[in-house]
Motif scaffolding. Structure first.
Motif, PDB file in Angstrom:
ATOM      1  N   LEU A  43     -43.092 -32.168 -50.061  1.00  0.00           N
ATOM      2  CA  LEU A  43     -43.865 -31.915 -51.555  1.00  0.00           C
ATOM      3  C   LEU A  43     -45.019 -31.083 -51.154  1.00  0.00           C
ATOM      4  N   PRO A  44     -44.612 -29.642 -51.248  1.00  0.00           N
ATOM      5  CA  PRO A  44     -45.650 -28.733 -51.124  1.00  0.00           C
ATOM      6  C   PRO A  44     -46.717 -28.350 -52.171  1.00  0.00           C
ATOM      7  N   LEU A  45     -47.618 -29.257 -52.481  1.00  0.00           N
ATOM      8  CA  LEU A  45     -48.363 -29.251 -53.312  1.00  0.00           C
ATOM      9  C   LEU A  45     -49.612 -27.882 -53.002  1.00  0.00           C
ATOM     10  N   SER A  46     -49.647 -27.938 -51.810  1.00  0.00           N
ATOM     11  CA  SER A  46     -50.768 -27.085 -51.287  1.00  0.00           C
ATOM     12  C   SER A  46     -50.382 -25.598 -51.459  1.00  0.00           C
ATOM     13  N   ASP A  47     -49.293 -25.381 -51.729  1.00  0.00           N
ATOM     14  CA  ASP A  47     -48.762 -23.865 -52.049  1.00  0.00           C
ATOM     15  C   ASP A  47     -49.128 -23.462 -53.159  1.00  0.00           C
ATOM     16  N   PHE A  48     -49.607 -24.409 -54.184  1.00  0.00           N
ATOM     17  CA  PHE A  48     -49.493 -24.121 -55.431  1.00  0.00           C
ATOM     18  C   PHE A  48     -51.154 -24.221 -56.072  1.00  0.00           C
ATOM     19  N   PRO A  49     -51.935 -23.087 -56.112  1.00  0.00           N
ATOM     20  CA  PRO A  49     -53.401 -22.927 -56.356  1.00  0.00           C
ATOM     21  C   PRO A  49     -53.641 -23.823 -57.711  1.00  0.00           C
ATOM     22  N   GLY A  50     -54.593 -24.586 -57.734  1.00  0.00           N
ATOM     23  CA  GLY A  50     -55.090 -25.290 -59.007  1.00  0.00           C
ATOM     24  C   GLY A  50     -54.584 -26.617 -59.095  1.00  0.00           C
ATOM     25  N   TYR A  51     -53.767 -27.262 -58.258  1.00  0.00           N
ATOM     26  CA  TYR A  51     -52.978 -28.404 -57.942  1.00  0.00           C
ATOM     27  C   TYR A  51     -54.331 -29.632 -58.355  1.00  0.00           C
ATOM     28  N   GLU A  52     -55.360 -29.421 -57.418  1.00  0.00           N
ATOM     29  CA  GLU A  52     -56.349 -30.296 -57.074  1.00  0.00           C
ATOM     30  C   GLU A  52     -57.156 -30.742 -58.750  1.00  0.00           C
ATOM     31  N   THR A  53     -57.152 -29.643 -59.511  1.00  0.00           N
ATOM     32  CA  THR A  53     -57.809 -29.993 -60.872  1.00  0.00           C
ATOM     33  C   THR A  53     -56.822 -30.275 -61.994  1.00  0.00           C
ATOM     34  N   PHE A  54     -55.528 -30.238 -61.488  1.00  0.00           N
ATOM     35  CA  PHE A  54     -54.417 -30.589 -62.834  1.00  0.00           C
ATOM     36  C   PHE A  54     -54.719 -31.783 -63.182  1.00  0.00           C
ATOM     37  N   SER A  55     -54.592 -31.891 -64.527  1.00  0.00           N
ATOM     38  CA  SER A  55     -54.884 -33.036 -65.248  1.00  0.00           C
ATOM     39  C   SER A  55     -53.585 -34.123 -65.465  1.00  0.00           C
ATOM     40  N   GLY A  56     -52.354 -33.461 -65.248  1.00  0.00           N
ATOM     41  CA  GLY A  56     -51.073 -34.227 -65.079  1.00  0.00           C
ATOM     42  C   GLY A  56     -50.904 -34.738 -63.770  1.00  0.00           C
ATOM     43  N   ARG A  57     -49.624 -35.549 -63.926  1.00  0.00           N
ATOM     44  CA  ARG A  57     -49.062 -36.094 -62.822  1.00  0.00           C
ATOM     45  C   ARG A  57     -48.003 -35.455 -62.163  1.00  0.00           C
ATOM     46  N   CYS A  58     -48.273 -35.115 -60.591  1.00  0.00           N
ATOM     47  CA  CYS A  58     -47.259 -34.744 -59.988  1.00  0.00           C
ATOM     48  C   CYS A  58     -46.538 -35.731 -59.162  1.00  0.00           C
ATOM     49  N   PHE A  59     -45.183 -35.456 -58.835  1.00  0.00           N
ATOM     50  CA  PHE A  59     -44.728 -36.444 -57.671  1.00  0.00           C
ATOM     51  C   PHE A  59     -43.104 -35.771 -57.329  1.00  0.00           C
ATOM     52  N   HIS A  60     -42.684 -36.334 -56.047  1.00  0.00           N
ATOM     53  CA  HIS A  60     -41.546 -35.703 -55.778  1.00  0.00           C
ATOM     54  C   HIS A  60     -40.328 -36.592 -56.326  1.00  0.00           C
ATOM     55  N   SER A  61     -39.074 -36.086 -56.197  1.00  0.00           N
ATOM     56  CA  SER A  61     -38.140 -36.759 -57.146  1.00  0.00           C
ATOM     57  C   SER A  61     -37.557 -38.159 -56.093  1.00  0.00           C
ATOM     58  N   TRP A  62     -38.006 -38.083 -54.784  1.00  0.00           N
ATOM     59  CA  TRP A  62     -37.933 -39.282 -53.989  1.00  0.00           C
ATOM     60  C   TRP A  62     -38.607 -40.423 -54.706  1.00  0.00           C
ATOM     61  N   GLU A  63     -39.579 -40.310 -55.570  1.00  0.00           N
ATOM     62  CA  GLU A  63     -39.925 -41.415 -56.342  1.00  0.00           C
ATOM     63  C   GLU A  63     -39.446 -41.727 -57.707  1.00  0.00           C
ATOM     64  N   TYR A  64     -38.728 -40.772 -58.077  1.00  0.00           N
ATOM     65  CA  TYR A  64     -38.074 -40.744 -59.586  1.00  0.00           C
ATOM     66  C   TYR A  64     -37.043 -41.873 -59.485  1.00  0.00           C
ATOM     67  N   LYS A  65     -37.061 -42.600 -60.552  1.00  0.00           N
ATOM     68  CA  LYS A  65     -35.993 -43.582 -60.777  1.00  0.00           C
ATOM     69  C   LYS A  65     -35.430 -43.671 -62.172  1.00  0.00           C
ATOM     70  N   ASP A  66     -36.005 -43.186 -63.184  1.00  0.00           N
ATOM     71  CA  ASP A  66     -35.381 -43.041 -64.720  1.00  0.00           C
ATOM     72  C   ASP A  66     -36.245 -42.334 -65.504  1.00  0.00           C
ATOM     73  N   ALA A  67     -36.078 -42.039 -66.550  1.00  0.00           N
ATOM     74  CA  ALA A  67     -36.961 -41.158 -67.410  1.00  0.00           C
ATOM     75  C   ALA A  67     -37.885 -41.933 -68.376  1.00  0.00           C
ATOM     76  N   ASP A  68     -38.009 -43.176 -68.344  1.00  0.00           N
ATOM     77  CA  ASP A  68     -38.892 -43.885 -69.207  1.00  0.00           C
ATOM     78  C   ASP A  68     -40.145 -43.404 -69.248  1.00  0.00           C
ATOM     79  N   GLY A  69     -40.826 -43.020 -68.254  1.00  0.00           N
ATOM     80  CA  GLY A  69     -42.164 -42.889 -68.043  1.00  0.00           C
ATOM     81  C   GLY A  69     -42.480 -41.395 -68.639  1.00  0.00           C
ATOM     82  N   CYS A  70     -41.262 -40.703 -69.046  1.00  0.00           N
ATOM     83  CA  CYS A  70     -41.581 -39.255 -69.247  1.00  0.00           C
ATOM     84  C   CYS A  70     -41.408 -39.066 -71.048  1.00  0.00           C
TER      85      CYS A  70
END
Length: 550
Positions: free
Chosen positions: A156-183
C-alpha cells in the motif's frame, strides 16, 4: 537420503506437493496456520493478518480443464469458469480422494526455517512451529517445500502520493475488499488495472455513483469467452498456436491479435490501450469492463498523482472532487519472514530463485519455493510440475547446474525482465514427462491429434514417464465433453432438416450441363446461353412451385 519433507501451507500448491511426495515414497508433513485447506481460495468475511484474502464474488479466470490437477479432472457438471467456493469444493474432493488430510497439521504456524549446523553435508533444516495452544515445537526435516503463497503482505504505497494525510476519504488495499456494499452511492477511485483491479472496479461501478479506474500503463482486455462461446484458454493455449507464435514474426502476431481485440472494442477509444504490445505482458481478463465504460458507469483515468482535501489529482492534471473511497489494487510484497535472511538477495529484498523455484545460494538444493511467478495461463498445473521437479531434485534423480551457472541464468532472466513462466514445458523436460510426439503419432494417432492440435491440458504430462496416470488418455479424449456438460441444462429443439435449394441435385446437374455445353460449343455460345436462359426460367418456376407446395 531425503525422507521427511516439510510442506508450508495447505492451499492448492501445498496439496499438490503432499500428493507428489507420497507418490515418490517420501514422508510429507504439512503445516497450515488456518483450520482448513484452500489457502487463497478460502473466502473469509474479514481479512486475517498474514493470510491471503479474496473478495466474495471472485470467479477464476482460467477454465476448469486447463487449471485442474493433472491426475484428477474436475467434475463434469462444474461450470467452466467457477466461483471461488466451487474451486474450494474441488480441493476438498482432491484431498479426500488421495487421503491427504492426514498429513496436515492445522492451526500450526511456521515461525522459522533455518539451516542445520551440518547443512553443507546433510542438507537438513530446523523448523520451529507454534501450535493452536501457543506451544513452540522444533522439528528436523530433510527438505522443505514453501507453499505459503505471495498474496499475504499487501503493498500500500500511500507515502508515494502527496496529500494523503489530509485526504478526507477512506483509503485501503484490495486485500481488505470483500464486496461493494460499503461503496453504494459513493464516488470511488480504483488504482491499478490488474485482474483484481478490473474485477473490483466493475463490481463497484454497479452500485457507486461514479467509479474511476486509474492506470499507469493501461491494459489489453480479453474476455473469458472465445469463438462459439468456448473457453478462451482452451482455444488459445495449444501446441500448434505455440509453434506458430515461435515461427511467425512477433510483430505480425501482435498486430493480428491486437487487431482482433480492437475489432471488438477499440482500446484507444475506450482509454485502455497500453504502451506495451499484447504479447509482452499479461493481459487483463475481464468480461464486463468495456461494457461498463460504454455505459458511463466506469471512467478510465491516468495514473494517480496525489490527494487534495476531498479530491484526487491525476498525472494529466485533471482533478476529481468529492471522492469518498480509494481502493489500491497495487499488488503484494513477495516476502517470507520465516525464511533465512540470506535467501532474500534480490535488489529489493525479494527472494532470488533459479527457474522461479530453487534458491541458487544454497549449497544443498533441499528447499524450493512454489508458485512465485506470473504466467499468461493457469498457475496450478505449473506449480504441480514444479513440485514434481523439486522432489526429483531432493531425491537425487535430477541435478541442478552449479551455483555459478544458476546465478548467471537468474541474472540473465532478470535483465530480460522474464517475470513469467509461460508453461510447464521446461519442468516437464527435467522430470521426463513431456510427450514424445513422433512416438505418439505412430502409436496412437487419434490421441496425437488431440494433444497437438487441441488445448494443452495438464493430463498431457501424465501420459508417459514418472508419475504416469492410466486415466490420462481417456481424460484427454473426453475433455470437450466435460466442457459441454454444464451447458446441458435445457433440451434444445433441433432445426427441421430441409434440403437446400442451392445444393439440390437438379440445380447441380443443370449447372454442370450448361458448363459442358459452353465449353464444347465455342462457336455457338450465344444460342446455347439463350437456351440455357429458357431452361433456367423453367427451373425457377419449378423450384418456386415445389417450395410453396411442399
Amino acid at each position: 537420503m531425503v525422507g521427511r519433507v516439510a510442506v508450508v501451507g495447505a492451499g492448492s500448491s501445498g496439496l499438490a506437493c503432499i500428493k507428489i511426495c507420497v507418490d515418490e515414497g517420501l514422508e510429507p508433513v504439512c503445516f497450515e496456520s488456518s483450520d482448513d485447506i484452500g489457502g487463497l481460495w478460502r473466502f473469509k468475511e474479514s481479512p486475517e493478518p498474514e493470510r491471503s484474502s479474496i473478495y466474495r464474488s471472485l470467479v477464476v479466470n482460467t477454465s476448469k480443464e486447463m487449471m485442474c490437477f493433472s491426475d484428477f479432472p474436475m467434475p463434469a457438471d462444474y461450470p467452466n469458469y467457477m466461483h471461488n467456493s466451487q474451486l474450494l469444493q474441488y480441493f476438498h474432493l482432491y484431498a479426500d480422494h488421495f487421503d491427504l488430510l492426514r498429513y496436515i497439521h492445522f492451526q500450526t504456524k511456521v515461525r522459522s526455517v533455518t539451516q542445520r549446523p551440518d547443512f553443507s553435508v546433510s542438507g537438513q533444516w530446523d523448523i520451529v512451529t507454534i501450535n493452536r495452544d501457543g506451544q513452540e515445537q522444533r522439528h528436523v526435516f530433510d527438505a522443505v517445500l514453501v507453499c505459503s503463497g505471495h498474496y499475504t503482505h499487501p503493498a500500500l504505497p500511500l507515502s508515494d502520493f502527496p496529500g494523503y494525510e489530509t485526504f478526507s476519504g477512506r483509503c485501503f488495499h484490495s486485500w481488505e475488499y470483500k464486496d461493494a456494499d460499503g461503496c453504494r452511492g459513493q464516488r470511488v477511485v480504483v488504482v491499478g488495472i490488474g485482474n483484481s483491479g478490473g474485477d473490483i472496479a466493475v463490481e463497484i461501478s454497479r452500485s457507486a455513483e461514479k467509479t474511476f479506474l486509474s492506470t499507469r500503463q493501461g491494459a489489453w482486455v480479453l474476455g473469458r469467452m472465445s469463438s462459439n462461446g468456448l473457453p478462451l484458454d482452451m482455444t488459445a493455449i495449444t501446441r500448434l498456436n505455440n509453434i506458430l507464435t515461435l515461427l511467425l514474426p512477433k510483430t505480425l502476431v501482435n498486430w493480428a491479435a491486437e487487431r482482433a481485440l480492437n475489432h471488438r472494442y477499440d482500446h484507444r477509444l475506450y482509454g485502455l490501450r497500453p504502451k506495451h504490445r499484447l504479447l509482452d505482458k499479461r493481459p487483463l481478463i475481464n468480461d464486463d469492463l468495456p461494457g461498463r465504460i460504454l455505459q458511463g458507469a466506469l471512467v478510465m483515468k491516468h495514473n494517480l498523482k496525489g490527494f487534495k482535501d476531498s479530491g484526487v489529482v491525476f498525472e494529466d492534471g485533471t482533478v476529481e472532487e468529492n471522492i469518498d473511497t480509494v481502493v489500491f489494487c497495487t499488488g503484494y510484497s513477495g516476502t517470507f519472514p520465516f525464511l533465512p535472511p540470506a535467501l532474500t538477495e534480490g535488489p529489493h529484498g525479494e527472494v532470488t530463485l533459479y527457474k522461479t523455484l530453487f534458491p541458487p545460494s544454497l549449497s544443498r538444493p533441499t528447499l524450493a519455493i512454489m508458485g512465485l511467478f506470473q504466467t499468461k495461463g493457469p498457475i496450478m498445473p505449473i506449480v504441480e510440475m514444479q513440485a514434481r521437479w523439486a522432489v526429483k531434485v531432493f531425491t537425487g534423480l535430477s541435478r541442478l547446474p552449479s551455483r555459478e551457472k544458476m546465478f548467471d541464468a537468474t541474472e540473465s532472466e532478470r535483465k530480460r525482465n522474464m517475470k513469467s513462466y509461460p508453461c510447464p514445458r521446461q519442468a516437464a523436460l527435467q522430470v521426463g514427462v513431456r510427450p514424445n510426439f513422433l512416438s505418439l503419432l505412430l502409436r496412437d494417432p487419434v490421441l496425437w491429434v488431440r494433444v497437438f492440435f487441441g488445448p494443452c491440458t495438464p493430463y498431457q504430462y501424465r501420459l508417459t514417464g514418472p508419475g504416469r496416470w492410466a486415466g490420462a488418455r481417456q481424460a484427454i479424449l473426453t475433455q470437450w465433453e466435460r466442457v459441454a456438460q454444464p451447458f446441458r441444462t435445457r433440451a434444445v429443439p433441433e432445426p427441421e432438416s430441409r434440403p437446400s435449394v442451392l445444393f439440390s441435385p437438379w440445380l447441380l446437374a443443370f449447372g454442370g450441363t450448361v458448363t459442358v455445353a459452353v465449353l464444347l460449343s465455342k462457336t455457338e455460345i450465344t444460342p446455347v446461353l439463350q437456351g440455357a436462359a429458357d431452361i433456367l426460367e423453367r427451373c425457377k418456376i419449378f423450384l418456386r412451385d415445389s417450395w410453396f407446395t411442399g
